[in-house]
Scaffold this motif. Structure first.
Motif, PDB file in Angstrom:
ATOM      1  N   ASN A 447       0.824  -1.208   0.000  1.00  0.00           N
ATOM      2  CA  ASN A 447       0.000   0.000   0.000  1.00  0.00           C
ATOM      3  C   ASN A 447       0.863   1.265   0.000  1.00  0.00           C
ATOM      4  N   TRP A 448       0.506   2.206  -0.859  1.00  0.00           N
ATOM      5  CA  TRP A 448       1.133   3.526  -0.953  1.00  0.00           C
ATOM      6  C   TRP A 448       2.604   3.478  -1.374  1.00  0.00           C
ATOM      7  N   ARG A 449       3.090   2.334  -1.846  1.00  0.00           N
ATOM      8  CA  ARG A 449       4.488   2.232  -2.249  1.00  0.00           C
ATOM      9  C   ARG A 449       4.654   1.922  -3.729  1.00  0.00           C
ATOM     10  N   LEU A 450       3.539   1.885  -4.459  1.00  0.00           N
ATOM     11  CA  LEU A 450       3.600   1.588  -5.886  1.00  0.00           C
ATOM     12  C   LEU A 450       3.672   2.881  -6.694  1.00  0.00           C
ATOM     13  N   PRO A 451       4.643   3.008  -7.578  1.00  0.00           N
ATOM     14  CA  PRO A 451       4.654   4.171  -8.470  1.00  0.00           C
ATOM     15  C   PRO A 451       3.565   4.020  -9.518  1.00  0.00           C
ATOM     16  N   ILE A 452       3.035   5.129  -9.991  1.00  0.00           N
ATOM     17  CA  ILE A 452       2.040   5.067 -11.056  1.00  0.00           C
ATOM     18  C   ILE A 452       2.661   4.416 -12.284  1.00  0.00           C
ATOM     19  N   ALA A 453       1.922   3.459 -12.873  1.00  0.00           N
ATOM     20  CA  ALA A 453       2.436   2.709 -14.013  1.00  0.00           C
ATOM     21  C   ALA A 453       1.433   2.735 -15.155  1.00  0.00           C
ATOM     22  N   ASP A 454       1.903   2.408 -16.346  1.00  0.00           N
ATOM     23  CA  ASP A 454       1.009   2.364 -17.501  1.00  0.00           C
ATOM     24  C   ASP A 454       0.273   1.021 -17.541  1.00  0.00           C
ATOM     25  N   ALA A 455      -0.466   0.790 -18.614  1.00  0.00           N
ATOM     26  CA  ALA A 455      -1.293  -0.415 -18.709  1.00  0.00           C
ATOM     27  C   ALA A 455      -0.472  -1.698 -18.705  1.00  0.00           C
ATOM     28  N   GLU A 456       0.808  -1.622 -19.055  1.00  0.00           N
ATOM     29  CA  GLU A 456       1.685  -2.790 -19.041  1.00  0.00           C
ATOM     30  C   GLU A 456       2.410  -2.951 -17.706  1.00  0.00           C
ATOM     31  N   GLY A 457       2.118  -2.063 -16.754  1.00  0.00           N
ATOM     32  CA  GLY A 457       2.762  -2.136 -15.452  1.00  0.00           C
ATOM     33  C   GLY A 457       4.113  -1.469 -15.382  1.00  0.00           C
ATOM     34  N   ARG A 458       4.478  -0.696 -16.394  1.00  0.00           N
ATOM     35  CA  ARG A 458       5.779  -0.012 -16.410  1.00  0.00           C
ATOM     36  C   ARG A 458       5.650   1.343 -15.730  1.00  0.00           C
ATOM     37  N   PRO A 459       6.426   1.600 -14.673  1.00  0.00           N
ATOM     38  CA  PRO A 459       6.345   2.894 -13.998  1.00  0.00           C
ATOM     39  C   PRO A 459       6.629   4.039 -14.964  1.00  0.00           C
ATOM     40  N   VAL A 460       5.923   5.155 -14.775  1.00  0.00           N
ATOM     41  CA  VAL A 460       6.096   6.313 -15.642  1.00  0.00           C
ATOM     42  C   VAL A 460       6.591   7.497 -14.825  1.00  0.00           C
ATOM     43  N   THR A 461       7.477   8.269 -15.409  1.00  0.00           N
ATOM     44  CA  THR A 461       7.956   9.492 -14.766  1.00  0.00           C
ATOM     45  C   THR A 461       6.909  10.588 -14.926  1.00  0.00           C
ATOM     46  N   LEU A 462       7.114  11.682 -14.210  1.00  0.00           N
ATOM     47  CA  LEU A 462       6.200  12.818 -14.324  1.00  0.00           C
ATOM     48  C   LEU A 462       6.174  13.339 -15.760  1.00  0.00           C
ATOM     49  N   GLU A 463       7.346  13.389 -16.386  1.00  0.00           N
ATOM     50  CA  GLU A 463       7.417  13.886 -17.762  1.00  0.00           C
ATOM     51  C   GLU A 463       6.681  12.957 -18.723  1.00  0.00           C
ATOM     52  N   GLU A 464       6.829  11.638 -18.527  1.00  0.00           N
ATOM     53  CA  GLU A 464       6.113  10.679 -19.368  1.00  0.00           C
ATOM     54  C   GLU A 464       4.615  10.743 -19.131  1.00  0.00           C
ATOM     55  N   LEU A 465       4.236  10.951 -17.884  1.00  0.00           N
ATOM     56  CA  LEU A 465       2.817  11.072 -17.561  1.00  0.00           C
ATOM     57  C   LEU A 465       2.200  12.264 -18.285  1.00  0.00           C
ATOM     58  N   ALA A 466       2.879  13.403 -18.215  1.00  0.00           N
ATOM     59  CA  ALA A 466       2.347  14.619 -18.841  1.00  0.00           C
ATOM     60  C   ALA A 466       2.270  14.490 -20.360  1.00  0.00           C
ATOM     61  N   ALA A 467       3.142  13.671 -20.936  1.00  0.00           N
ATOM     62  CA  ALA A 467       3.168  13.518 -22.393  1.00  0.00           C
ATOM     63  C   ALA A 467       2.367  12.315 -22.880  1.00  0.00           C
ATOM     64  N   SER A 468       1.754  11.574 -21.971  1.00  0.00           N
ATOM     65  CA  SER A 468       1.082  10.329 -22.327  1.00  0.00           C
ATOM     66  C   SER A 468      -0.051  10.548 -23.333  1.00  0.00           C
ATOM     67  N   PRO A 469      -0.009   9.881 -24.485  1.00  0.00           N
ATOM     68  CA  PRO A 469      -1.115   9.997 -25.446  1.00  0.00           C
ATOM     69  C   PRO A 469      -2.440   9.535 -24.843  1.00  0.00           C
ATOM     70  N   ARG A 470      -2.385   8.504 -24.016  1.00  0.00           N
ATOM     71  CA  ARG A 470      -3.619   8.018 -23.395  1.00  0.00           C
ATOM     72  C   ARG A 470      -4.224   9.081 -22.485  1.00  0.00           C
ATOM     73  N   LEU A 471      -3.374   9.743 -21.709  1.00  0.00           N
ATOM     74  CA  LEU A 471      -3.863  10.826 -20.847  1.00  0.00           C
ATOM     75  C   LEU A 471      -4.499  11.929 -21.688  1.00  0.00           C
ATOM     76  N   HIS A 472      -3.854  12.316 -22.761  1.00  0.00           N
ATOM     77  CA  HIS A 472      -4.376  13.412 -23.582  1.00  0.00           C
ATOM     78  C   HIS A 472      -5.678  13.023 -24.268  1.00  0.00           C
ATOM     79  N   ARG A 473      -5.828  11.746 -24.641  1.00  0.00           N
ATOM     80  CA  ARG A 473      -7.094  11.312 -25.219  1.00  0.00           C
ATOM     81  C   ARG A 473      -8.217  11.384 -24.191  1.00  0.00           C
TER      82      ARG A 473
END
Length: 480
Positions: A447-473
């Motif tokens: 609990n509370w120790r998992l970094p945010i990850a994409d659908a494949e379970g790969r952790p994403v950085t803040l920069e990757e999160l902000a640039a995520s095509p899925r997020l923008h869609r």
């Protein structure tokens, strides 16, 4: 856990951005700071690329060392004046908090295990220790100031960017039994008791959260001073406040120490007084208040909150016509005075809900009270019913079988409701299927120790999160 903090009034300095502290550029020991930065980069690399969990103790140790170096840099006259003003505004509450932090460095983080004289914040031994640890007390006061300053900067940036609300703070239902708040305000807490929840549809065993409750009689005798001070502290840098388990303003499920949650009982607060203090402080701060009114809610609570302008929380999967057909509630029949969301920090992500992954996880951890096949069948039928409604409303033009499209359809549905606010769970923007917190677990789940990850379970950085095509869609749903 952010819901079992040492203090609810003073934010945790582990969140400080060390490089943004003005004294950082004037520190003399650059070699030591560079070494700390290198070790911090190793921690990040372990989480991002090697599957490590977030280790906040390790993060804090590095930041503590760096901040100790920065504390040796003399403040400019202007900065010194700002710091003194902060100390004057916070008063004895900050002194007690900083003294607990200093004592914890010497004697451990649970004050119950300290030498007997130090367990009383007003004893002669504690007064002597205050003088002996003066430098460390000042250090922790300075950390509180730096954290408050960076929160203020973040809120100003949000408002300058055009956000009507800006930062939404979260008020946990309680504090750690061995932390700073329970040490400094011992008379206000019911020691030997813990709050939780009775057995319900979500957890048939009930819940024990390990949080000592406030004593209603002590709050009343003090004119609700601890509650007022808490609210003023947290509302000072907030455009809105979300109150976890807002029903705690009315009553809480008290569990005697060492007993199971099923043997607890409800203890009532003076809800009229608690709400009066809450809305007064929120009005003074110009802040919106959202209450998490999920789970077992006694009659009259939601009506009392609505009368005072406190929004509730409506989660899509729970919104059904419970008094009638039991079918999903059409968007136009949702209440207006609420925050509408697809999930919360205690529930599965939308992707996990749509795929049934959350049932498999709870089975693996032994949390199910019924056979796995029965749980899967019921969960699948529930999901199919909601997807059918989304399709009939024209919110799922892509058709079934597309998980990402279904997540967008869920949020289109939320926007059709009359709710005053809509919440987006950050992991939903990138398809993370793992819950951040799994109620009913202690060390069985990180609990509370998992970094945010994409659908494949790969952790994403803040920069990757902000640039995520899925997020923008997904954000296009809201722009439309």
């Amino acid at each position: 856990s952010p819901y079992r903090p040492s203090s609810r009034r003073f934010p945790d300095p582990v969140h400080l951005r060390v490089e943004s502290v003005p004294e950082y550029g004037h520190a003399s020991d650059r070699a030591a700071l560079d070494e700390l930065r290198r070790r911090a980069a190793e921690l990040s690399d372990g989480v991002l690329n090697k599957g490590a969990l977030i280790d906040r103790d390790a993060v804090w140790e590095l930041k503590r060392q760096a901040l100790t170096l920065l504390a040796a840099v003399p403040l400019t006259p202007g900065r010194r004046a700002e710091y003194c003003d902060f100390l004057a505004r916070q008063g004895p509450a900050l002194e007690d908090h900083a003294l607990w932090c200093a004592l914890a460095e010497v004697h451990g983080s649970d004050w119950h295990s300290w030498p007997a004289g130090l367990r009383d914040p007003r004893s002669r031994e504690t007064a002597r220790a205050r003088g002996e640890l003066l430098d460390r007390v000042d250090f922790h006061c300075r950390l509180a100031w730096l954290t408050d300053t960076q929160l203020a900067d973040a809120q100003h940036a949000a408002r300058d960017a055009g956000m009507a609300v800006g930062i939404v703070h979260d008020l946990a239902v309680g504090v750690h039994p061995g932390g700073a708040d329970t040490w400094a305000q011992q008379d206000a807490f019911a020691h030997g008791m813990s709050v939780g929840a009775p057995p319900d549809a979500f957890n048939a065993r009930g819940q024990d959260w390990g949080l000592p409750p406030w004593r209603p009689d002590a709050l009343a005798a003090s004119g609700y001073a601890p509650f007022r001070g808490l609210l003023r502290g947290i509302l000072g840098r907030a455009g809105a406040l979300r109150i976890d388990h807002v029903m705690g303003l009315f009553r809480l499920w008290w569990v005697p120490e060492g007993r199971p949650p099923t043997e607890g009982t409800y203890v009532s607060q003076d809800a009229e007084a608690m709400l009066a203090v809450l809305v007064l402080e929120a009005h003074r701060a110009g802040a919106v208040v959202v209450g998490e009114d999920l789970g077992t809610v006694e009659p009259g609570v939601r009506e009392a909150l609505t009368r005072r302008g406190v929004l509730g929380t409506s989660v899509l999967w729970f919104e059904r016509d419970w008094a009638g057909t039991g079918r999903p509630l059409p968007p136009e029949e949702w209440r207006e005075d609420c925050l509408a969301t697809a999930t919360t920090h205690d529930l599965p992500s939308t992707a996990a809900r749509l795929t049934g992954d959350h049932v498999t996880l709870r089975h693996r951890l032994g949390l199910l009270t019924r056979p796995l096949d029965q749980e899967r069948t019921e969960d699948g039928a529930d999901t199919a019913e909601w997807l059918g409604l989304l399709s009939r409303l024209g919110l799922l033009p892509e058709g079934g079988g597309d998980e990402e499209a279904a997540v967008r359809a869920v949020h289109r549905f939320l926007l059709r409701t009359p709710a005053r606010m809509t919440g987006v769970w950050l992991p939903d923007t990138v398809g993370d299927r793992r819950p951040q917190n799994l109620p009913g677990t202690w060390d069985e789940y990180p609990n509370w120790r998992l970094p945010i990850a994409d659908a494949e379970g790969r952790p994403v950085t803040l920069e990757e999160l902000a640039a995520s095509p899925r997020l923008h869609r997904l954000m296009e749903v809201f722009r439309a």
